[in-house]
Design a protein around this motif. Structure first.
Motif, PDB file in Angstrom:
ATOM      1  N   SER A  82       0.834  -1.198   0.000  1.00 43.55           N
ATOM      2  CA  SER A  82       0.000   0.000   0.000  1.00 43.55           C
ATOM      3  C   SER A  82       0.872   1.253   0.000  1.00 43.55           C
ATOM      4  O   SER A  82       1.879   1.323   0.708  1.00 43.55           O
ATOM      5  CB  SER A  82      -0.915   0.007   1.227  1.00 43.55           C
ATOM      6  OG  SER A  82      -1.605   1.239   1.318  1.00 43.55           O
ATOM      7  N   PRO A  93     -14.680  -0.433   6.686  1.00 47.69           N
ATOM      8  CA  PRO A  93     -14.598  -0.890   5.293  1.00 47.69           C
ATOM      9  C   PRO A  93     -15.970  -0.874   4.625  1.00 47.69           C
ATOM     10  O   PRO A  93     -16.958  -1.328   5.219  1.00 47.69           O
ATOM     11  CB  PRO A  93     -14.069  -2.322   5.418  1.00 47.69           C
ATOM     12  CG  PRO A  93     -13.427  -2.389   6.755  1.00 47.69           C
ATOM     13  CD  PRO A  93     -14.202  -1.453   7.628  1.00 47.69           C
ATOM     14  N   THR A 125     -16.450  -7.277   2.293  1.00 50.78           N
ATOM     15  CA  THR A 125     -15.915  -5.965   2.656  1.00 50.78           C
ATOM     16  C   THR A 125     -14.745  -5.611   1.751  1.00 50.78           C
ATOM     17  O   THR A 125     -13.962  -6.480   1.344  1.00 50.78           O
ATOM     18  CB  THR A 125     -15.444  -5.960   4.117  1.00 50.78           C
ATOM     19  OG1 THR A 125     -14.557  -7.066   4.333  1.00 50.78           O
ATOM     20  CG2 THR A 125     -16.631  -6.078   5.058  1.00 50.78           C
ATOM     21  N   VAL A 126     -14.631  -4.314   1.433  1.00 51.55           N
ATOM     22  CA  VAL A 126     -13.566  -3.828   0.559  1.00 51.55           C
ATOM     23  C   VAL A 126     -12.449  -3.252   1.425  1.00 51.55           C
ATOM     24  O   VAL A 126     -12.699  -2.433   2.311  1.00 51.55           O
ATOM     25  CB  VAL A 126     -14.090  -2.749  -0.407  1.00 51.55           C
ATOM     26  CG1 VAL A 126     -12.979  -2.323  -1.368  1.00 51.55           C
ATOM     27  CG2 VAL A 126     -15.296  -3.254  -1.178  1.00 51.55           C
ATOM     28  N   HIS A 127     -11.205  -3.654   1.129  1.00 54.23           N
ATOM     29  CA  HIS A 127     -10.075  -3.223   1.950  1.00 54.23           C
ATOM     30  C   HIS A 127      -9.024  -2.462   1.152  1.00 54.23           C
ATOM     31  O   HIS A 127      -8.006  -2.051   1.708  1.00 54.23           O
ATOM     32  CB  HIS A 127      -9.442  -4.430   2.637  1.00 54.23           C
ATOM     33  CG  HIS A 127     -10.371  -5.110   3.586  1.00 54.23           C
ATOM     34  ND1 HIS A 127     -10.450  -4.781   4.926  1.00 54.23           N
ATOM     35  CD2 HIS A 127     -11.306  -6.082   3.379  1.00 54.23           C
ATOM     36  CE1 HIS A 127     -11.371  -5.536   5.514  1.00 54.23           C
ATOM     37  NE2 HIS A 127     -11.908  -6.330   4.592  1.00 54.23           N
ATOM     38  N   GLY A 128      -9.236  -2.283  -0.140  1.00 53.09           N
ATOM     39  CA  GLY A 128      -8.289  -1.520  -0.935  1.00 53.09           C
ATOM     40  C   GLY A 128      -8.693  -1.521  -2.395  1.00 53.09           C
ATOM     41  O   GLY A 128      -9.631  -2.227  -2.808  1.00 53.09           O
ATOM     42  N   TYR A 136     -11.101  -4.130  -6.888  1.00 52.95           N
ATOM     43  CA  TYR A 136     -11.255  -4.014  -5.438  1.00 52.95           C
ATOM     44  C   TYR A 136     -10.549  -5.182  -4.744  1.00 52.95           C
ATOM     45  O   TYR A 136     -10.650  -6.334  -5.177  1.00 52.95           O
ATOM     46  CB  TYR A 136     -12.734  -4.019  -5.045  1.00 52.95           C
ATOM     47  CG  TYR A 136     -13.493  -2.782  -5.474  1.00 52.95           C
ATOM     48  CD1 TYR A 136     -13.143  -1.524  -4.997  1.00 52.95           C
ATOM     49  CD2 TYR A 136     -14.579  -2.883  -6.351  1.00 52.95           C
ATOM     50  CE1 TYR A 136     -13.843  -0.387  -5.383  1.00 52.95           C
ATOM     51  CE2 TYR A 136     -15.289  -1.754  -6.740  1.00 52.95           C
ATOM     52  CZ  TYR A 136     -14.909  -0.511  -6.261  1.00 52.95           C
ATOM     53  OH  TYR A 136     -15.601   0.613  -6.649  1.00 52.95           O
ATOM     54  N   THR A 157     -20.732  -0.749  -4.422  1.00 48.18           N
ATOM     55  CA  THR A 157     -20.269  -0.585  -3.047  1.00 48.18           C
ATOM     56  C   THR A 157     -21.264   0.219  -2.227  1.00 48.18           C
ATOM     57  O   THR A 157     -22.007   1.052  -2.751  1.00 48.18           O
ATOM     58  CB  THR A 157     -18.901   0.114  -3.014  1.00 48.18           C
ATOM     59  OG1 THR A 157     -19.002   1.388  -3.651  1.00 48.18           O
ATOM     60  CG2 THR A 157     -17.850  -0.730  -3.719  1.00 48.18           C
ATOM     61  N   THR A 161     -15.728   4.976  -0.008  1.00 53.04           N
ATOM     62  CA  THR A 161     -14.554   4.326  -0.608  1.00 53.04           C
ATOM     63  C   THR A 161     -13.348   5.266  -0.701  1.00 53.04           C
ATOM     64  O   THR A 161     -12.267   4.830  -1.093  1.00 53.04           O
ATOM     65  CB  THR A 161     -14.893   3.813  -2.023  1.00 53.04           C
ATOM     66  OG1 THR A 161     -15.316   4.915  -2.835  1.00 53.04           O
ATOM     67  CG2 THR A 161     -15.993   2.760  -1.971  1.00 53.04           C
ATOM     68  N   LEU A 164     -10.069   4.334   1.138  1.00 54.30           N
ATOM     69  CA  LEU A 164      -9.473   3.030   0.835  1.00 54.30           C
ATOM     70  C   LEU A 164      -8.002   3.177   0.441  1.00 54.30           C
ATOM     71  O   LEU A 164      -7.650   4.036  -0.376  1.00 54.30           O
ATOM     72  CB  LEU A 164     -10.229   2.348  -0.310  1.00 54.30           C
ATOM     73  CG  LEU A 164     -11.601   1.758   0.021  1.00 54.30           C
ATOM     74  CD1 LEU A 164     -12.282   1.254  -1.254  1.00 54.30           C
ATOM     75  CD2 LEU A 164     -11.475   0.628   1.034  1.00 54.30           C
TER      76      LEU A 164
END
Length: 293
Positions: A82, A93, A125-128, A136, A157, A161, A164
């Motif tokens: 990241s 998230p 769930t979206v983490h990045g 995603y 979503t 976001t 993120l």
């Protein structure tokens, strides 16, 4: 066969001459007769040897060659890094759903191995996101405490976001597919014959489609080129998909189209192609080999 016929006619002729000359009081030299017979027999043996050698040469010329499949190693894919200063615990998230069943892969692209899937009606769930914003990085719906990438085209979503983190994926993996195939059994169905093969995915990527072609070299009959987006259940005349995907290290089955004549004990030749995407797309690997059902 022509030489043998000539020999028989020659012996009959000699016998006739012998009887004729004996009846006339003339004596035919026995040594001349034996010499002539030996010469004819020698010519016949030479002809037989020539015919046998021609048969051996023809079979050798017809025998296809098989090049063993190249081996490949499954290199682990590094975790994405990241470039964001946002910490995972700094925000809630967002959730994600899809309008069409979507593959979840180890990286943002079809070249990465399949790890799971987010299906219609499921939520994760979206983490990045990736640098392009098109993929995603989500919690893998199929494996707890693991993550994978989905294409955002069918994704919707819920939540913010903006915070993120942006993940830069690791290098693309070795995407060359590889598998081994061997004859399994012959199926008799409604007066026709199908050839079944065992497929072992020995490569680092998932196989999603396969085609089979079989040639019976005795009858010169060949099957149509089957193309399937699944791997079949073993046995039985009712073809049924058993596995849509063949993951690295897994085994499956595939089957040819029908042959109208029984190929049992016939020297045959198979060409099997498997690809990393549906409809024989993506990276493909071909295995060609001889077998006798």
């Amino acid at each position: 066969m022509k030489k043998q016929s000539k020999l028989i006619l020659f012996i009959i002729l000699i016998a006739g001459i012998t009887l004729f000359t004996a009846g006339c009081g003339n004596k035919l030299d026995e040594g001349d007769i034996l010499t002539a017979v030996d010469t004819a027999v020698a010519e016949t043996d030479t002809a037989k040897a020539a015919i046998l050698q021609q048969t051996v040469d023809a079979e050798a010329a017809f025998t296809p060659t098989y090049t063993p499949a190249p081996t490949s190693t499954n290199t682990p894919i590094p975790e994405p890094t990241s470039t964001s200063t946002t910490e995972p615990g700094d925000f809630e998230p967002p959730l994600v759903q899809v309008s069409l069943d979507t593959n979840c892969r180890s990286g943002p692209g079809k070249v990465y191995p399949y790890l799971g899937g987010l299906f219609v009606g499921e939520e994760s769930t979206v983490h990045g996101i990736d640098p392009s914003g098109a993929w995603y990085y989500i919690a893998n719906p199929d494996i707890e405490d693991e993550y994978c990438w989905i294409w955002g085209y069918y994704a919707e979503t819920t939540g913010d976001t903006e915070p993120l983190p942006i993940y830069t994926p690791g290098p693309t993996p070795d995407t060359a597919p590889s598998f081994t195939a061997e004859f399994r059994e012959l199926e008799t169905c409604n007066g026709s014959w199908r050839v079944e093969f065992t497929i072992d995915n020995t490569g680092p990527v998932t196989l999603e489609s396969i085609s089979v072609h079989v040639l019976d070299t005795v009858t010169d009959e060949q099957t149509g080129l089957s193309q399937m987006n699944s791997f079949m259940a073993a046995g039985g005349c009712d073809l049924a998909a058993d596995e849509d995907l063949l993951f690295p290290g897994e085994s499956g089955f595939t089957i040819s189209f029908d042959l109208s004549e029984d190929p049992s004990d016939h020297y045959s030749f198979a060409t099997i192609t498997a690809c990393t995407q549906e409809n024989m797309a993506g990276n493909c690997f071909v295995s060609e080999f001889a077998f006798t059902p």
